[in-house]
Enzyme design. Sequence first.
Site, mmCIF file in Angstrom:
data_model
loop_
_atom_site.group_PDB
_atom_site.id
_atom_site.type_symbol
_atom_site.label_atom_id
_atom_site.label_comp_id
_atom_site.label_asym_id
_atom_site.label_seq_id
_atom_site.Cartn_x
_atom_site.Cartn_y
_atom_site.Cartn_z
ATOM 1 C CG ASN A 71 -0.836 9.181 -5.429
ATOM 2 O OD1 ASN A 71 -1.854 9.773 -5.314
ATOM 3 N ND2 ASN A 71 -0.027 9.298 -6.508
ATOM 4 N NE ARG A 117 5.247 -13.388 -9.741
ATOM 5 C CZ ARG A 117 6.073 -13.022 -9.026
ATOM 6 N NH1 ARG A 117 7.442 -13.085 -9.429
ATOM 7 N NH2 ARG A 117 5.777 -12.175 -8.065
ATOM 8 C CB SER A 139 11.968 9.616 -3.139
ATOM 9 O OG SER A 139 10.682 10.087 -3.797
ATOM 10 C CE LYS A 176 1.734 4.467 -4.263
ATOM 11 N NZ LYS A 176 1.726 4.616 -5.892
ATOM 12 C CG ASP A 216 -0.156 6.270 -8.342
ATOM 13 O OD1 ASP A 216 0.809 7.006 -8.481
ATOM 14 O OD2 ASP A 216 -0.276 5.444 -7.495
HETATM 15 N N1 LIG Z 1 5.987 5.534 -13.326
HETATM 16 C C1 LIG Z 1 5.355 6.053 -12.056
HETATM 17 O O1 LIG Z 1 5.076 6.970 -11.633
HETATM 18 C C2 LIG Z 1 4.841 4.962 -11.244
HETATM 19 C C3 LIG Z 1 3.876 4.739 -10.179
HETATM 20 C C4 LIG Z 1 3.829 3.430 -9.489
HETATM 21 C C5 LIG Z 1 4.380 2.377 -10.002
HETATM 22 N N2 LIG Z 1 5.389 2.229 -10.682
HETATM 23 C C6 LIG Z 1 6.147 1.016 -11.284
HETATM 24 O O2 LIG Z 1 5.054 0.181 -11.319
HETATM 25 C C7 LIG Z 1 5.578 -1.133 -10.735
HETATM 26 C C8 LIG Z 1 4.582 -1.849 -9.704
HETATM 27 O O3 LIG Z 1 4.338 -1.112 -8.699
HETATM 28 P P1 LIG Z 1 3.011 -1.707 -7.812
HETATM 29 O O4 LIG Z 1 3.399 -0.553 -6.745
HETATM 30 O O5 LIG Z 1 1.888 -2.033 -8.210
HETATM 31 O O6 LIG Z 1 4.021 -2.872 -6.900
HETATM 32 P P2 LIG Z 1 3.245 -4.015 -6.282
HETATM 33 O O7 LIG Z 1 1.958 -3.821 -5.561
HETATM 34 O O8 LIG Z 1 4.495 -4.676 -5.253
HETATM 35 O O9 LIG Z 1 3.136 -4.990 -7.638
HETATM 36 C C9 LIG Z 1 4.325 -5.643 -8.239
HETATM 37 C C10 LIG Z 1 3.459 -6.595 -9.620
HETATM 38 O O10 LIG Z 1 4.760 -6.946 -10.079
HETATM 39 C C11 LIG Z 1 4.523 -8.601 -10.277
HETATM 40 N N3 LIG Z 1 5.976 -9.151 -10.326
HETATM 41 C C12 LIG Z 1 6.811 -8.705 -9.524
HETATM 42 N N4 LIG Z 1 7.894 -9.721 -9.861
HETATM 43 C C13 LIG Z 1 7.486 -10.205 -11.005
HETATM 44 C C14 LIG Z 1 8.358 -11.083 -11.774
HETATM 45 N N5 LIG Z 1 9.451 -11.675 -11.501
HETATM 46 N N6 LIG Z 1 7.551 -11.853 -12.591
HETATM 47 C C15 LIG Z 1 6.140 -11.457 -12.942
HETATM 48 N N7 LIG Z 1 5.510 -10.484 -12.318
HETATM 49 C C16 LIG Z 1 6.024 -9.913 -11.403
HETATM 50 C C17 LIG Z 1 3.715 -8.955 -9.198
HETATM 51 O O11 LIG Z 1 3.122 -10.082 -9.399
HETATM 52 P P3 LIG Z 1 2.538 -11.130 -8.353
HETATM 53 O O12 LIG Z 1 1.073 -10.526 -7.925
HETATM 54 O O13 LIG Z 1 2.457 -12.529 -9.304
HETATM 55 O O14 LIG Z 1 3.358 -11.009 -7.208
HETATM 56 C C18 LIG Z 1 2.632 -7.680 -8.985
HETATM 57 O O15 LIG Z 1 1.541 -7.910 -9.975
HETATM 58 C C19 LIG Z 1 6.940 -0.796 -10.112
HETATM 59 O O16 LIG Z 1 7.957 -1.060 -10.977
HETATM 60 C C20 LIG Z 1 7.063 0.675 -9.743
HETATM 61 O O17 LIG Z 1 8.156 1.377 -9.765
HETATM 62 C C21 LIG Z 1 5.519 3.470 -11.392
#
Ligand SMILES: NC(=O)c1ccc[n+]([C@@H]2O[C@H](COP(=O)([O-])OP(=O)(O)OC[C@H]3O[C@@H](n4cnc5c(N)ncnc54)[C@H](OP(=O)(O)O)[C@@H]3O)[C@@H](O)[C@H]2O)c1
Length: 292
Positions: free
Chosen positions: A94, A157, A22, A73, A109
């Site tokens: 968060n 997906r 982090s 979360k 977020d």
């Molecule tokens: N910039 C920021 O402050 C911030 C804040 C929060 C999150 N993020 C980023 O946002 C992203 C998602 O976070 P999250 O917390 O929402 O994660 P999460 O709940 O685990 O969700 C992940 C998502 O990615 C999809 N996915 C994973 N691998 C894939 C692949 N190979 N092809 C297509 N889709 C795929 C999943 O689809 P399925 O449903 O099909 O599994 C799901 O919709 C991360 O990269 C995180 O670092 C950034």
Amino acid sequence: MNQVLTETIRVTGLFGYPVIHSFSPAMQNAAFRALGLNYIYVPFCVHADNLGAAVESVRALGICGVNITIPHKERVIPYLDWVSKDAALIGSVNTIHNYNGTLKGYSTDGPGFIRSLKSIWRSPSGCRAVVLGAGGAARAAVYALVKEGADVWVANRTFLRAVELARSINTATGADRVVPVDLLGDDAKNALLRADLLVNCTSVGMYPNVNEQPVPEEWLHPGLFVYDQVYNPLLTKLQKSAQQKGAETSGGLGMLVHQGAASFEIWTEQTPSLDIMYDAVLGAMGAGHSEL
Ligand SMILES: NC(=O)c1ccc[n+]([C@@H]2O[C@H](COP(=O)([O-])OP(=O)(O)OC[C@H]3O[C@@H](n4cnc5c(N)ncnc54)[C@H](OP(=O)(O)O)[C@@H]3O)[C@@H](O)[C@H]2O)c1
């Protein structure tokens, strides 16, 4: 003011598993120091089995507040005394604030994403947005975009997760502005070809899988603004492809800083320096926590 480690210091921190990568400790501690606040931000590695006890320790130890990250979360909500309407609606917290012994939960977020988007693009009001993903980040982004007056196509997906996300946000907002599409099908392609804004809320392209992108380059076009919430690497494959097609882009660093600033404001009722927070994150990245 340097942080003074007596009982008067206000403790904040991060509960997640893992927390070692982090950037929030560097970012928040730099912001506290810049304002001369005697606060400290500490990363706590909290296993899912200990989440309830960890949250109760916020009250027991008089901790001012904590951020909550993956994988807690959603599961943290039952342990709180009060949850904001927006956080309850997206089912994700968060930020916890210990308000005189009452544990309050918020999600910064969505607001962090919108603040960042407005600072580098424009208000999404009236735009056609495609959001990739149906996890926690996507739920926050879709809800925030709908509240701002955007129409949203959510492409995932696992199509059924997109259907459920669209149904719950449409029901909660009373506005039929979210349409689910299958990420792998023609509907996603057609929605994207007509969109003004693309927001990547999948983990595709994140370090170490930096040569992956969630949609084909042929779907990207000039006139599209691409906001990739992935911030490591700073310039993702998706952004590079979009730039080659004449689109403007942003990575997720701005969102990281803005959501952190919003948590800081909840805990301290003061406004932190965004520049100092950006510099601290970039410094931490350069210190070897990422591929940079
Ligand atoms: N910039 C920021 O402050 C911030 C804040 C929060 C999150 N993020 C980023 O946002 C992203 C998602 O976070 P999250 O917390 O929402 O994660 P999460 O709940 O685990 O969700 C992940 C998502 O990615 C999809 N996915 C994973 N691998 C894939 C692949 N190979 N092809 C297509 N889709 C795929 C999943 O689809 P399925 O449903 O099909 O599994 C799901 O919709 C991360 O990269 C995180 O670092 C950034």
